[in-house]
Motif scaffolding. Structure first.
Motif, PDB file in Angstrom:
ATOM      1  N   ARG A 167      -6.832 -18.852   5.215  1.00  0.00           N
ATOM      2  CA  ARG A 167      -6.182 -17.551   5.015  1.00  0.00           C
ATOM      3  C   ARG A 167      -7.114 -16.613   4.262  1.00  0.00           C
ATOM      4  O   ARG A 167      -7.795 -17.005   3.324  1.00  0.00           O
ATOM      5  CB  ARG A 167      -4.890 -17.774   4.228  1.00  0.00           C
ATOM      6  N   ASP A 168      -7.161 -15.365   4.712  1.00  0.00           N
ATOM      7  CA  ASP A 168      -7.761 -14.306   3.921  1.00  0.00           C
ATOM      8  C   ASP A 168      -6.920 -13.048   4.100  1.00  0.00           C
ATOM      9  O   ASP A 168      -5.956 -13.035   4.859  1.00  0.00           O
ATOM     10  CB  ASP A 168      -9.241 -14.082   4.249  1.00  0.00           C
ATOM     11  N   MET A 169      -7.245 -11.992   3.359  1.00  0.00           N
ATOM     12  CA  MET A 169      -6.386 -10.811   3.312  1.00  0.00           C
ATOM     13  C   MET A 169      -7.133  -9.535   3.628  1.00  0.00           C
ATOM     14  O   MET A 169      -8.332  -9.432   3.401  1.00  0.00           O
ATOM     15  CB  MET A 169      -5.766 -10.662   1.914  1.00  0.00           C
ATOM     16  N   TYR A 229      -2.107  -7.332   4.063  1.00  0.00           N
ATOM     17  CA  TYR A 229      -1.679  -8.322   5.042  1.00  0.00           C
ATOM     18  C   TYR A 229      -2.617  -9.515   4.986  1.00  0.00           C
ATOM     19  O   TYR A 229      -3.756  -9.419   4.527  1.00  0.00           O
ATOM     20  CB  TYR A 229      -1.655  -7.738   6.457  1.00  0.00           C
ATOM     21  N   ALA A 230      -2.115 -10.663   5.422  1.00  0.00           N
ATOM     22  CA  ALA A 230      -2.928 -11.873   5.482  1.00  0.00           C
ATOM     23  C   ALA A 230      -3.258 -12.195   6.932  1.00  0.00           C
ATOM     24  O   ALA A 230      -2.473 -11.914   7.840  1.00  0.00           O
ATOM     25  CB  ALA A 230      -2.185 -13.040   4.848  1.00  0.00           C
ATOM     26  N   ARG A 231      -4.447 -12.735   7.139  1.00  0.00           N
ATOM     27  CA  ARG A 231      -4.804 -13.338   8.422  1.00  0.00           C
ATOM     28  C   ARG A 231      -4.756 -14.846   8.214  1.00  0.00           C
ATOM     29  O   ARG A 231      -5.483 -15.375   7.359  1.00  0.00           O
ATOM     30  CB  ARG A 231      -6.201 -12.899   8.858  1.00  0.00           C
ATOM     31  N   VAL A 232      -3.940 -15.527   8.985  1.00  0.00           N
ATOM     32  CA  VAL A 232      -3.721 -16.958   8.791  1.00  0.00           C
ATOM     33  C   VAL A 232      -4.161 -17.706  10.043  1.00  0.00           C
ATOM     34  O   VAL A 232      -3.709 -17.406  11.155  1.00  0.00           O
ATOM     35  CB  VAL A 232      -2.235 -17.254   8.492  1.00  0.00           C
ATOM     36  N   TYR A 282      -1.219 -12.384  11.832  1.00  0.00           N
ATOM     37  CA  TYR A 282      -0.988 -11.523  10.681  1.00  0.00           C
ATOM     38  C   TYR A 282       0.328 -11.874   9.998  1.00  0.00           C
ATOM     39  O   TYR A 282       1.331 -12.160  10.652  1.00  0.00           O
ATOM     40  CB  TYR A 282      -0.938 -10.052  11.106  1.00  0.00           C
ATOM     41  N   ALA A 335       1.282 -10.137   2.736  1.00  0.00           N
ATOM     42  CA  ALA A 335       0.639 -10.814   1.610  1.00  0.00           C
ATOM     43  C   ALA A 335       1.101 -10.176   0.304  1.00  0.00           C
ATOM     44  O   ALA A 335       1.174  -8.953   0.190  1.00  0.00           O
ATOM     45  CB  ALA A 335      -0.879 -10.729   1.732  1.00  0.00           C
ATOM     46  N   ALA A 364     -10.543 -12.779  -0.177  1.00  0.00           N
ATOM     47  CA  ALA A 364     -10.023 -14.148  -0.130  1.00  0.00           C
ATOM     48  C   ALA A 364      -9.849 -14.653  -1.551  1.00  0.00           C
ATOM     49  O   ALA A 364     -10.609 -14.286  -2.464  1.00  0.00           O
ATOM     50  CB  ALA A 364     -10.967 -15.063   0.641  1.00  0.00           C
TER      51      ALA A 364
END
Length: 297
Positions: A190-192, A205-208, A224, A227, A254
């Motif tokens: 995960r990062d944002m 928002y987070a990318r998972v 998406y 977050a 992150a």
């Protein structure tokens, strides 16, 4: 409706470009999506055309995309927008500001000059120095200086024998003489992306990751989500985007075991992440902001 001629620089038919053009049309009644490949600048008369249409007398140009993929030619395209600015057209974000973000190395140097936390990074043209960086980091991501959505990135680590590591590095260097090498961190999939409009924080928002891919990009199957971040992380992202003076951008962040880090500040920002992750209509917000900027003082 307000009487303004605002063009959208982007990729015709692509969702983010068309969403921005829709928002411009709704606010102004005017719609023109401009492919940078169609631009022609007459440096004698000063005029700039998109096909047969003169755009150097527009009120503004909103830049969503310069090209499908980043490359050195993108920098040349920005010079045409810089000429539009010289002719009195408001370009958002300014061409020189975008230029400082297109090149990953330029972005990184600016971030580090402002003491923004980033993953350990080595820049070199030397194969031996790159070998040493992989040995030091344990696992390293080799990143092209011009790329988006992790395209062209390669993971090289100490699980390979020395000959394999050297072969992979030599292969990467053939396409990337100046090697950008970053330690691969454990991001727990995960990062944002933190969204900023005119320097104001709108949300995150987070990318998972949905697969076993090492990166979380939507290009690699990521999804998406909303977050919730601490004030410290938001403040760090605010400091990261501040030196670039972007009208609209996202900051890729992150959280790691040793604290939050910034990967990059985006040259164009993520409309889809803002919409799907946190329900923000970034296109409309951007157009409202642009119109407010264009109003006479």
């Amino acid at each position: 409706m307000i009487d303004l001629k605002v063009g959208v620089i982007g990729l015709p038919g692509k969702w983010s470009t068309e969403a921005l053009a829709d928002a411009v049309e709704h606010a102004t009644g005017f719609r023109h999506v401009i492919d940078m490949a169609e631009l022609r600048a007459d440096l004698t008369t000063g005029a700039v055309y998109a096909g047969a249409t003169k755009i150097s007398d527009y009120d503004a140009l909103l830049v969503k995309k310069i090209s499908a993929e980043y490359n050195p030619n993108t920098l040349d395209r920005l010079e045409l927008l810089r000429w539009c600015e010289h002719q009195g057209v408001r370009v958002m974000s300014p061409a020189l500001n975008i230029l400082r973000l297109i090149d990953r190395l330029s972005c990184t140097v600016t971030l580090r000059q402002h003491q923004i936390p980033m993953p350990p990074t080595t820049i070199t043209e030397s194969i031996d120095a790159a070998m040493n960086a992989v040995e030091q980091y344990g696992s390293a991501i080799f990143k092209p200086l011009y790329s988006t959505k992790a395209r062209g990135m390669v993971v090289i680590d100490n699980s390979m024998n020395q000959q394999q590591r050297r072969q992979h590095i030599e292969s990467f260097k053939q396409q990337n003489p100046m090697m950008y090498i970053q330690q691969k961190l454990d991001l727990s999939g995960r990062d944002m992306g933190l969204v900023f409009l005119g320097g104001e924080y709108l949300g995150a928002y987070a990318r998972v990751a949905q697969t076993d891919s090492w990166n979380t990009t939507i290009h690699s199957g990521g999804k998406y989500q909303a977050a919730s971040l601490s004030e410290d992380v938001i403040e760090m992202a605010f400091r990261a985007q501040q030196p670039f003076g972007m009208d609209f951008t996202t900051v890729d962040v992150a959280e790691t075991a040793t604290g939050p880090v910034v990967f990059e500040v985006s040259a164009f920002g993520g409309f889809r992440g803002a919409k799907d992750g946190i329900g923000i209509d970034a296109a409309k917000r951007y157009v409202d902001y642009a119109i407010n900027q264009l109003k006479p003082c």
